[in-house]
Scaffold this active site. Sequence first.
Site, PDB file in Angstrom:
ATOM      1  N   LYS A 176       0.855  -1.186   0.000  1.00 48.15           N
ATOM      2  CA  LYS A 176       0.000   0.000   0.000  1.00 48.15           C
ATOM      3  C   LYS A 176       0.894   1.239   0.000  1.00 48.15           C
ATOM      4  O   LYS A 176       1.431   1.641   1.032  1.00 48.15           O
ATOM      5  CB  LYS A 176      -0.929   0.050   1.211  1.00 48.15           C
ATOM      6  CG  LYS A 176      -2.002   1.160   1.075  1.00 48.15           C
ATOM      7  CD  LYS A 176      -2.634   1.541   2.379  1.00 48.15           C
ATOM      8  CE  LYS A 176      -1.846   2.583   3.125  1.00 48.15           C
ATOM      9  NZ  LYS A 176      -1.793   3.904   2.429  1.00 48.15           N
ATOM     10  N   GLY A 228       6.528   4.706   9.058  1.00 46.15           N
ATOM     11  CA  GLY A 228       5.735   5.920   9.154  1.00 46.15           C
ATOM     12  C   GLY A 228       5.863   6.543  10.528  1.00 46.15           C
ATOM     13  O   GLY A 228       6.870   6.372  11.226  1.00 46.15           O
ATOM     14  N   SER A 229       4.832   7.259  10.926  1.00 45.23           N
ATOM     15  CA  SER A 229       4.869   7.990  12.182  1.00 45.23           C
ATOM     16  C   SER A 229       4.793   7.046  13.372  1.00 45.23           C
ATOM     17  O   SER A 229       4.239   5.947  13.286  1.00 45.23           O
ATOM     18  CB  SER A 229       3.717   8.992  12.245  1.00 45.23           C
ATOM     19  OG  SER A 229       2.482   8.323  12.435  1.00 45.23           O
ATOM     20  N   THR A 230       5.311   7.510  14.490  1.00 49.18           N
ATOM     21  CA  THR A 230       5.263   6.708  15.707  1.00 49.18           C
ATOM     22  C   THR A 230       3.820   6.511  16.164  1.00 49.18           C
ATOM     23  O   THR A 230       3.452   5.428  16.642  1.00 49.18           O
ATOM     24  CB  THR A 230       6.095   7.376  16.812  1.00 49.18           C
ATOM     25  OG1 THR A 230       7.468   7.430  16.374  1.00 49.18           O
ATOM     26  CG2 THR A 230       6.027   6.602  18.111  1.00 49.18           C
ATOM     27  N   GLY A 233       2.383   3.877  14.106  1.00 45.55           N
ATOM     28  CA  GLY A 233       3.027   2.622  14.465  1.00 45.55           C
ATOM     29  C   GLY A 233       2.454   2.011  15.730  1.00 45.55           C
ATOM     30  O   GLY A 233       2.292   0.789  15.832  1.00 45.55           O
ATOM     31  N   GLU A 250       9.304   0.668  11.446  1.00 44.91           N
ATOM     32  CA  GLU A 250      10.391   1.647  11.332  1.00 44.91           C
ATOM     33  C   GLU A 250       9.730   3.012  11.434  1.00 44.91           C
ATOM     34  O   GLU A 250       8.998   3.419  10.536  1.00 44.91           O
ATOM     35  CB  GLU A 250      11.142   1.462  10.012  1.00 44.91           C
ATOM     36  CG  GLU A 250      12.476   2.206   9.984  1.00 44.91           C
ATOM     37  CD  GLU A 250      12.335   3.611   9.450  1.00 44.91           C
ATOM     38  OE1 GLU A 250      12.426   4.566  10.268  1.00 44.91           O
ATOM     39  OE2 GLU A 250      12.154   3.781   8.241  1.00 44.91           O
ATOM     40  N   CYS A 284      13.538  10.393   8.209  1.00 43.38           N
ATOM     41  CA  CYS A 284      13.490   9.994   9.620  1.00 43.38           C
ATOM     42  C   CYS A 284      14.876   9.917  10.231  1.00 43.38           C
ATOM     43  O   CYS A 284      15.014   9.999  11.459  1.00 43.38           O
ATOM     44  CB  CYS A 284      12.752   8.664   9.763  1.00 43.38           C
ATOM     45  SG  CYS A 284      13.405   7.356   8.708  1.00 43.38           S
ATOM     46  N   GLU A 382       9.768  15.428  16.235  1.00 43.96           N
ATOM     47  CA  GLU A 382      10.197  15.309  14.837  1.00 43.96           C
ATOM     48  C   GLU A 382       9.454  16.341  13.992  1.00 43.96           C
ATOM     49  O   GLU A 382       8.229  16.325  13.907  1.00 43.96           O
ATOM     50  CB  GLU A 382       9.925  13.897  14.323  1.00 43.96           C
ATOM     51  CG  GLU A 382      10.526  13.632  12.956  1.00 43.96           C
ATOM     52  CD  GLU A 382      10.395  12.179  12.531  1.00 43.96           C
ATOM     53  OE1 GLU A 382      11.319  11.669  11.883  1.00 43.96           O
ATOM     54  OE2 GLU A 382       9.365  11.556  12.854  1.00 43.96           O
TER      55      GLU A 382
END
Length: 477
Positions: A176, A228-230, A233, A250, A284, A382
């Site tokens: 995706k 992607g973003s935490t 995640g 990651e 990142c 971030e």
Amino acid sequence: MRQHDTLYIGGEWVAPAGTGTIDVISPHTEQVVGRVPDGTNADMDRAVAAAREAFDHGPWPRMTFAERAEVIGRLAEIYAARQAEMAALITEEMGSPITFSQLAQAPQPLGMLQYYAELGRTFQQEEQRPGLFGPTTVRREPVGVVAAIVPWNVPQFVAMTKIAPALLAGCAIVLKPAPETPLDAYLLAEMAQEAGLPAGVLNIVPAGREAGEHLVSHPGVDKVAFTGSTAAGRRIASICGEQLKRVSLELGGKSAAIVLDDADLASSMGMLAIASLMNNGQACVAQTRILASRNRYDEVVEAVAGMVTSQPVGDPADPATGIGPLVAERQRERVEGYIRIGMEEGAKVVVGGLDRPYERGWYVAPTVFAGVGNDMRIAREEIFGPVLVVIPYEDEADAVRIANDSDYGLAGTVWTADADHGMDVARQVRTGTYGINCFMLESNAPFGGYKASGIGRELGPEGLNGYLEYKTIARLG
């Protein structure tokens, strides 16, 4: 304009279940440069079914590692012939400077294909070990159907960290791509079809968050690989935890570049520009916290400011451009929001700020903050844009403490005239990847993070292990 009206499922180009579309907008011109179907839950169901069929009944998982490696090698050859096209396409859809696209966005995915093709030629599926009562066989088998969900910043790089090892392992994949950058995935699908991947081994469905969550929670998926973003995640990890589904994550970073007092600033700034400002700061692993001793603080601030202002801002397709636009208007608003926060927190804008370089395009002024404490939001969160903060430290131990004082642990660097001493520093910083007077990722070495930067590793043999199940078979007689 690049128009696609089908999805790549089961080795064929098929009509989507819905009528929705995704417009791909150039960050430089703000004009639509592409359009693809907006995948639905029904499309994800169909893609998972195709992957399930390929894994449960198709030839791919039943081939040897060497046989799969030959196919991956063919894909690498096709990729090599079209990597310039891939680099230009990624620059068009997300604004990466063409020099960075030609240096990393296309060549690094190619390098991963080449690495895993070579690894697979000698990789053994079974290993014999002596046991207490007889021989024991340790067998490596593919984990199954993999959902690979990737972001927009380095779309091919991140996709290939998942696809290349998953293919070698014998898995079937549903990819995706992010809604902002689906066009490069269509080019990859063309290559996979030409390389002769069996039907259903790679399926590609661009879609938004709702269909992505449907894919993550699908009972036909055995593993989720996400970058992607935490925040996203954590959500994915919770779903996979409830289902006891394999997952690798990651996630974000807020990496520190420690500038030691013996560093040659003049020679360091060229490499630090790449490490801190790569991909317009949308990386990142970007080294966005610059740690400088109080002895040389003003000198380092001046050098960093000069480095940033030396990067030409403009059209990402121009080879002279060092920093291009951000991927979307919302991303520009986010980054400008952090610049305001830094000002409100009392940090000093040395260069940049809120004056936009151009009226058209989603550009922000590359910005350097001085007088920053590590407790400020601009030092802890971030930002994902060309915004650097310079933080003072008292001594080397204090520098290591500040570097480790972060929710993240993805990357880091140290800048020094003594590379051996740099190794001593590297061993003390809790990050997954580190550089001495540089930052780079190697296809043959693991990539991933500590703490909130993720779970698991990609690349290298460790990346392959993430797509394998291990089976022990003991024998008596």
